[in-house]
Every structure is written in C-alpha cells, then in structure tokens.
Design a protein around this motif. Structure first.
Motif, PDB file in Angstrom:
ATOM      1  N   LEU A   3       6.852   1.076  11.406  1.00 48.71           N
ATOM      2  CA  LEU A   3       7.051   1.138   9.946  1.00 48.71           C
ATOM      3  C   LEU A   3       7.903  -0.039   9.470  1.00 48.71           C
ATOM      4  O   LEU A   3       7.632  -0.631   8.417  1.00 48.71           O
ATOM      5  CB  LEU A   3       7.735   2.456   9.569  1.00 48.71           C
ATOM      6  CG  LEU A   3       6.885   3.716   9.721  1.00 48.71           C
ATOM      7  CD1 LEU A   3       7.769   4.955   9.830  1.00 48.71           C
ATOM      8  CD2 LEU A   3       5.898   3.855   8.562  1.00 48.71           C
ATOM      9  N   ASN A   4       8.917  -0.394  10.251  1.00 44.52           N
ATOM     10  CA  ASN A   4       9.780  -1.516   9.889  1.00 44.52           C
ATOM     11  C   ASN A   4       9.006  -2.828   9.837  1.00 44.52           C
ATOM     12  O   ASN A   4       9.430  -3.771   9.178  1.00 44.52           O
ATOM     13  CB  ASN A   4      10.927  -1.646  10.910  1.00 44.52           C
ATOM     14  CG  ASN A   4      12.121  -0.788  10.551  1.00 44.52           C
ATOM     15  OD1 ASN A   4      12.443  -0.625   9.377  1.00 44.52           O
ATOM     16  ND2 ASN A   4      12.791  -0.246  11.560  1.00 44.52           N
ATOM     17  N   ASP A   8       5.354  -0.266   1.322  1.00 38.01           N
ATOM     18  CA  ASP A   8       4.958   0.416   0.082  1.00 38.01           C
ATOM     19  C   ASP A   8       5.784   1.707  -0.016  1.00 38.01           C
ATOM     20  O   ASP A   8       6.502   2.060   0.931  1.00 38.01           O
ATOM     21  CB  ASP A   8       3.431   0.638   0.035  1.00 38.01           C
ATOM     22  CG  ASP A   8       2.938   1.611   1.087  1.00 38.01           C
ATOM     23  OD1 ASP A   8       3.733   2.448   1.556  1.00 38.01           O
ATOM     24  OD2 ASP A   8       1.751   1.544   1.442  1.00 38.01           O
ATOM     25  N   PRO A   9       5.734   2.399  -1.152  1.00 41.38           N
ATOM     26  CA  PRO A   9       6.638   3.560  -1.305  1.00 41.38           C
ATOM     27  C   PRO A   9       6.494   4.602  -0.199  1.00 41.38           C
ATOM     28  O   PRO A   9       7.502   5.172   0.238  1.00 41.38           O
ATOM     29  CB  PRO A   9       6.226   4.125  -2.676  1.00 41.38           C
ATOM     30  CG  PRO A   9       5.706   2.934  -3.426  1.00 41.38           C
ATOM     31  CD  PRO A   9       5.006   2.087  -2.402  1.00 41.38           C
ATOM     32  N   ALA A  10       5.272   4.821   0.277  1.00 40.18           N
ATOM     33  CA  ALA A  10       5.097   5.841   1.323  1.00 40.18           C
ATOM     34  C   ALA A  10       5.753   5.374   2.625  1.00 40.18           C
ATOM     35  O   ALA A  10       6.411   6.165   3.326  1.00 40.18           O
ATOM     36  CB  ALA A  10       3.609   6.104   1.547  1.00 40.18           C
ATOM     37  N   VAL A  11       5.577   4.107   2.949  1.00 38.54           N
ATOM     38  CA  VAL A  11       6.189   3.565   4.171  1.00 38.54           C
ATOM     39  C   VAL A  11       7.703   3.647   4.059  1.00 38.54           C
ATOM     40  O   VAL A  11       8.397   4.079   4.981  1.00 38.54           O
ATOM     41  CB  VAL A  11       5.729   2.097   4.409  1.00 38.54           C
ATOM     42  CG1 VAL A  11       6.599   1.406   5.456  1.00 38.54           C
ATOM     43  CG2 VAL A  11       4.268   2.048   4.825  1.00 38.54           C
ATOM     44  N   TYR A  12       8.225   3.264   2.907  1.00 39.86           N
ATOM     45  CA  TYR A  12       9.679   3.261   2.735  1.00 39.86           C
ATOM     46  C   TYR A  12      10.261   4.679   2.817  1.00 39.86           C
ATOM     47  O   TYR A  12      11.325   4.885   3.402  1.00 39.86           O
ATOM     48  CB  TYR A  12      10.077   2.580   1.416  1.00 39.86           C
ATOM     49  CG  TYR A  12      11.242   1.660   1.630  1.00 39.86           C
ATOM     50  CD1 TYR A  12      11.054   0.342   2.041  1.00 39.86           C
ATOM     51  CD2 TYR A  12      12.542   2.128   1.501  1.00 39.86           C
ATOM     52  CE1 TYR A  12      12.131  -0.485   2.301  1.00 39.86           C
ATOM     53  CE2 TYR A  12      13.623   1.300   1.760  1.00 39.86           C
ATOM     54  CZ  TYR A  12      13.419   0.002   2.151  1.00 39.86           C
ATOM     55  OH  TYR A  12      14.482  -0.813   2.426  1.00 39.86           O
TER      56      TYR A  12
END
Ligand SMILES: [Fe+2]
Ligand SMILES: [Fe+2]
Length: 280
Positions: free
Chosen positions: A16-17, A22-26
């Motif tokens: 993920l890093n 995007d908002p979902a990843v964050y």
C-alpha cells in the motif's frame, strides 16, 4: 487481498505504501499503520526520559551504538559460521529493502530547512550511486541476489520476506511522510546510518569467507555510511538552528528504528538458520 492482509498485514502495508494513495489506499494504510505505530510510540515514550539537548542526544546515541556493537551476535554468526545457504536466505529476506533502498526517505526533504535538505540530498545522491548505475545501492543488491541465484524483481523477492523486515521498511514510510514531527525521522536515519558500518563489516566478512564475489553492497556501506552519519548530524543541527529541536523526539526516533531493525535482523538470522536446518 483480505486473506493476505490477515496473514501478513505489514507486507500489505508495504504494498500500500508503494501504491498511488487514493482515498481507499490511504484509509487502509491508516488502518494498519496507526495502531502499530501508536503502540510502538506509546511503549517508547513510557520508557524514555526527556532529553534536554542535542549534546545529550549525541551522548545517548553514542552509548546505544557502543552497547549494540558489543553484542552483534547474530551478525557475527553470519560473518564467521553461517553456511552459504544460510547466508543466501538472509540476503533474500532483505531483498525488498535492498531493491527499494532509500526510496522511502524522499518525503522528508520537504519537511526540513534548506541546509538540512542539502545534507539529506547528499546522502540520497550516494544511495543512488551519484547517478551511476554501477554504484547505486539497489544495483549492488541486484548483483548480490543474481550471484546467489535469487530472483531480482521486487514482486518475486517480497514473497519470501517476513513481517519483522516489512516493519523495518514500513517504519520509514511513516517516519518520512506521516510522523507528526520530523525529528522522529531525523533521529531514525541518524541511527541507521551510524549503526550500519559495524553491522555491514560483518556481512562483508561473511561474503569474503564464503567466496561471494558481489559483497560490495555491504563493503560500500561500511565506507559511505561513515559520511552519512555525519550528514545526518548536520541535518539535525540545521533543523535546530531554524526551528529549535525536540531532542527527545530525535532519540525516540532512533530507538524506534533500533527496535524494528534489531527485530528484523534477529528474525532474519533465526529464519536463515532454521531454513538451512530443515534442509539437512
Ligand atoms: Fe545505502
Ligand atoms: Fe547510507
């Protein structure tokens, strides 16, 4: 994806890093990272006395490095006793770190004053071989992996890497871009650069003993990190000149890194030894 997150959340966090946030990843980063980092920080804060000054931080770092240098048991094993297969397993475990080396430091540049930026940039330029592929630290790691007959692509090596090593790598993604105070990052990187020469001189020795030709990844660090540790102290001093310094946070950053890196190395050596035992 759900199963991977349940069984290896810190591997998922590493992926993920390295994704477009995007908002979902964050949101997912925060979900995994926050409880892990908050727990670590709470423990470290509870056990750490306030550090009154930059001079006091330097004394604490020095004492920590001396204590650690006197107890490099796992790495001494790799230097003097490990089999070729054990050493190879250790190299594979740190593959994702070697292949992405220093990439996660960049966001910190934007968070420090200009003279500290330049000190950090001098470190980063070396990490990237001064623009010369043959000297780039990640390329030196590729050559080491290749000689040992190991995969050299990130998506392949990370299949073999365990959670404590991902914790070490993920710590810098947080430290450089999400830690609420950049002193945590400065202390962590100052510690890392200073702790590498004694550790990697043992790994370079292991390469020599085992006839591994591409040990330059380790020997180059013994040389260059002696300069990088000074650049990091320059960065900390320059931060103090412009913004003042919370030396306690610098020290907690160093302790955080010492903790996660120490656990990663112990786990990697233990894993290398048990993997080789299983093959006997
Ligand atoms: Fe490096
Ligand atoms: Fe370095």
């Amino acid at each position: 994806m759900t199963l991977a997150i349940e069984t290896a959340p810190l591997r998922s966090l590493f992926l993920l890093n390295r994704s477009v946030p995007d908002p979902a990843v964050y949101a997912r980063i925060a979900e995994i990272e926050q409880p892990w980092i908050d727990g670590l920080l709470a423990e470290l804060e509870a056990e750490t006395d306030p550090v009154p000054s930059r001079a006091a931080w330097l004394d604490l770092l020095d004492a920590q490095l001396q204590a650690e240098a006197a107890d490099l048991g796992s790495l001494a094993y790799l230097a003097h006793e490990a089999s070729y297969e054990e050493f190879r397993t250790f190299v594979l475990e740190f593959g994702p770190d070697g292949l992405t080396e220093a990439q996660n430091f960049f966001p910190a540049i934007a968070r420090v004053p200009i003279k500290a930026q330049l000190a950090l940039m001098r470190v980063l330029i070396d990490e990237f071989g001064c623009g010369n592929l043959q000297q780039s630290h990640s390329y030196l790691y590729i050559k080491l992996l290749a000689e040992l007959g190991l995969p050299t692509e990130l998506d392949q090596v990370l299949e073999h890497t365990s959670e404590p090593t991902f914790a070490f790598m993920n710590a810098f993604y947080w430290l450089a871009q999400r830690a609420p105070h950049v002193e945590y990052f400065l202390g962590a990187l100052a510690y890392l650069e200073a702790s590498i020469p004694p550790a990697f001189s043992l790994l370079a020795e292991g390469c020599l003993r085992l006839g591994i030709q591409n040990g330059a990844y380790y020997s180059e660090h013994v040389h260059i990190d002696a300069f990088h540790m000074k650049e990091m102290q320059t960065a900390i001093r320059e931060h103090e000149v412009v913004h003042g310094l919370d030396a306690t946070k610098v020290w907690i950053g160093a302790k955080l890194l010492s903790r996660v890196l120490g656990e990663a190395v112990e786990n990697a050596v233990e894993r290398a030894r048990s993997t080789a035992d299983a093959g006997r």
